[in-house]
Motif scaffolding. Structure first.
Motif, PDB file in Angstrom:
ATOM      1  N   LEU A  71     -60.061  27.899  20.966  1.00 19.37           N
ATOM      2  CA  LEU A  71     -59.894  26.436  21.069  1.00 19.37           C
ATOM      3  C   LEU A  71     -59.731  25.825  19.674  1.00 19.37           C
ATOM      4  O   LEU A  71     -58.904  24.934  19.477  1.00 19.37           O
ATOM      5  N   ALA A  72     -60.511  26.322  18.724  1.00 21.30           N
ATOM      6  CA  ALA A  72     -60.366  25.823  17.350  1.00 21.30           C
ATOM      7  C   ALA A  72     -59.013  26.209  16.768  1.00 21.30           C
ATOM      8  O   ALA A  72     -58.370  25.404  16.086  1.00 21.30           O
ATOM      9  N   LEU A  73     -58.555  27.441  17.046  1.00 23.40           N
ATOM     10  CA  LEU A  73     -57.262  27.891  16.529  1.00 23.40           C
ATOM     11  C   LEU A  73     -56.094  27.048  17.046  1.00 23.40           C
ATOM     12  O   LEU A  73     -55.127  26.822  16.318  1.00 23.40           O
ATOM     13  N   VAL A  74     -56.182  26.618  18.311  1.00 26.09           N
ATOM     14  CA  VAL A  74     -55.099  25.800  18.871  1.00 26.09           C
ATOM     15  C   VAL A  74     -55.320  24.312  18.582  1.00 26.09           C
ATOM     16  O   VAL A  74     -54.595  23.466  19.078  1.00 26.09           O
ATOM     17  N   GLU A  75     -56.338  24.034  17.760  1.00 21.48           N
ATOM     18  CA  GLU A  75     -56.664  22.672  17.333  1.00 21.48           C
ATOM     19  C   GLU A  75     -56.965  21.745  18.507  1.00 21.48           C
ATOM     20  O   GLU A  75     -56.548  20.585  18.541  1.00 21.48           O
ATOM     21  N   TRP A 117     -71.665  28.711  33.523  1.00 22.68           N
ATOM     22  CA  TRP A 117     -70.411  28.780  34.270  1.00 22.68           C
ATOM     23  C   TRP A 117     -69.569  27.532  34.050  1.00 22.68           C
ATOM     24  O   TRP A 117     -68.346  27.610  33.966  1.00 22.68           O
ATOM     25  N   LEU A 118     -70.218  26.372  33.919  1.00 28.92           N
ATOM     26  CA  LEU A 118     -69.491  25.138  33.627  1.00 28.92           C
ATOM     27  C   LEU A 118     -68.781  25.252  32.279  1.00 28.92           C
ATOM     28  O   LEU A 118     -67.620  24.859  32.140  1.00 28.92           O
ATOM     29  N   ALA A 119     -69.464  25.822  31.291  1.00 34.48           N
ATOM     30  CA  ALA A 119     -68.838  26.035  29.976  1.00 34.48           C
ATOM     31  C   ALA A 119     -67.648  26.967  30.098  1.00 34.48           C
ATOM     32  O   ALA A 119     -66.589  26.719  29.497  1.00 34.48           O
ATOM     33  N   TYR A 120     -67.787  28.040  30.871  1.00 32.53           N
ATOM     34  CA  TYR A 120     -66.685  28.975  31.079  1.00 32.53           C
ATOM     35  C   TYR A 120     -65.499  28.292  31.756  1.00 32.53           C
ATOM     36  O   TYR A 120     -64.352  28.467  31.335  1.00 32.53           O
ATOM     37  N   VAL A 121     -65.756  27.521  32.792  1.00 35.85           N
ATOM     38  CA  VAL A 121     -64.674  26.834  33.510  1.00 35.85           C
ATOM     39  C   VAL A 121     -63.996  25.824  32.590  1.00 35.85           C
ATOM     40  O   VAL A 121     -62.761  25.774  32.502  1.00 35.85           O
ATOM     41  N   PHE A 122     -64.788  25.036  31.881  1.00 35.18           N
ATOM     42  CA  PHE A 122     -64.226  24.024  30.989  1.00 35.18           C
ATOM     43  C   PHE A 122     -63.363  24.676  29.909  1.00 35.18           C
ATOM     44  O   PHE A 122     -62.222  24.250  29.671  1.00 35.18           O
ATOM     45  N   ALA A 123     -63.892  25.717  29.267  1.00 34.23           N
ATOM     46  CA  ALA A 123     -63.124  26.395  28.213  1.00 34.23           C
ATOM     47  C   ALA A 123     -61.861  27.025  28.783  1.00 34.23           C
ATOM     48  O   ALA A 123     -60.790  26.951  28.165  1.00 34.23           O
ATOM     49  N   SER A 124     -61.961  27.636  29.954  1.00 36.57           N
ATOM     50  CA  SER A 124     -60.795  28.282  30.575  1.00 36.57           C
ATOM     51  C   SER A 124     -59.693  27.281  30.857  1.00 36.57           C
ATOM     52  O   SER A 124     -58.518  27.523  30.536  1.00 36.57           O
ATOM     53  N   ALA A 126     -59.282  24.312  29.473  1.00 37.17           N
ATOM     54  CA  ALA A 126     -58.756  23.797  28.202  1.00 37.17           C
ATOM     55  C   ALA A 126     -57.818  24.800  27.552  1.00 37.17           C
ATOM     56  O   ALA A 126     -56.737  24.429  27.064  1.00 37.17           O
ATOM     57  N   LEU A 127     -58.200  26.069  27.549  1.00 36.98           N
ATOM     58  CA  LEU A 127     -57.337  27.096  26.947  1.00 36.98           C
ATOM     59  C   LEU A 127     -56.016  27.218  27.689  1.00 36.98           C
ATOM     60  O   LEU A 127     -54.946  27.327  27.053  1.00 36.98           O
ATOM     61  N   LEU A 128     -56.056  27.187  29.009  1.00 35.51           N
ATOM     62  CA  LEU A 128     -54.810  27.250  29.785  1.00 35.51           C
ATOM     63  C   LEU A 128     -53.955  26.021  29.548  1.00 35.51           C
ATOM     64  O   LEU A 128     -52.723  26.128  29.433  1.00 35.51           O
ATOM     65  N   PHE A 129     -54.585  24.860  29.417  1.00 32.21           N
ATOM     66  CA  PHE A 129     -53.840  23.634  29.118  1.00 32.21           C
ATOM     67  C   PHE A 129     -53.099  23.788  27.782  1.00 32.21           C
ATOM     68  O   PHE A 129     -51.901  23.489  27.694  1.00 32.21           O
TER      69      PHE A 129
END
Length: 133
Positions: A71-75, A117-124, A126-129
């Motif tokens: 997430l940091a790498l994709v800013e 699991w909420l953190a995993y879903v949120f990060a997933s 965001a990363l897909l977005f």
């Protein structure tokens, strides 16, 4: 000091999670010393619980740290990283606390895994977005 960047946000949460893993590891060492068990859990419930609290954190935290780093790498906005990091940290802290107190089910463990699991879903999401945006 300048504005908080995605990298700063990621550094905060990776650092805090490393400290959490260290504390959970030290709790295992303390139980090992207290019960004079060098390998395994020696049939000591408190040691088994400490081992699982650490083990469970090591099963969930590394993958999430990769997510936070990417997430940091994709800013991604620092807020997205802070939300992921906070939910994960709170979840792992509650889960570790609950598991270290009881080998059975507990409110802290249930809330802890839900937040994880909420953190995993949120990060997933965001990363897909960011992957397709």
């Amino acid at each position: 000091m300048g504005a908080v960047t995605s990298g700063h946000a990621a550094a905060l949460w990776v650092g805090l999670h490393l400290i959490l893993l260290l504390v959970l590891s030290l709790l295992v060492v303390r139980q090992r010393q207290r019960h004079k068990v060098a390998l395994g859990d020696g049939g000591v419930p408190e040691l088994a619980q400490a081992i699982r609290a650490f083990g469970n954190a090591t099963e969930y935290v590394p993958a999430a740290m990769v997510g936070i780093a990417v997430l940091a790498l994709v800013e991604a906005p620092p807020l997205a990283i802070h939300l992921t990091g906070f939910f994960l940290f709170a979840g792992r802290l509650l889960h570790g606390f609950g598991l270290s107190r009881s080998g059975g089910t507990s409110f802290a463990r249930a809330i802890g895994i839900t937040l994880t699991w909420l953190a995993y879903v949120f990060a997933s999401v965001a990363l897909l977005f960011y992957a397709i945006a």
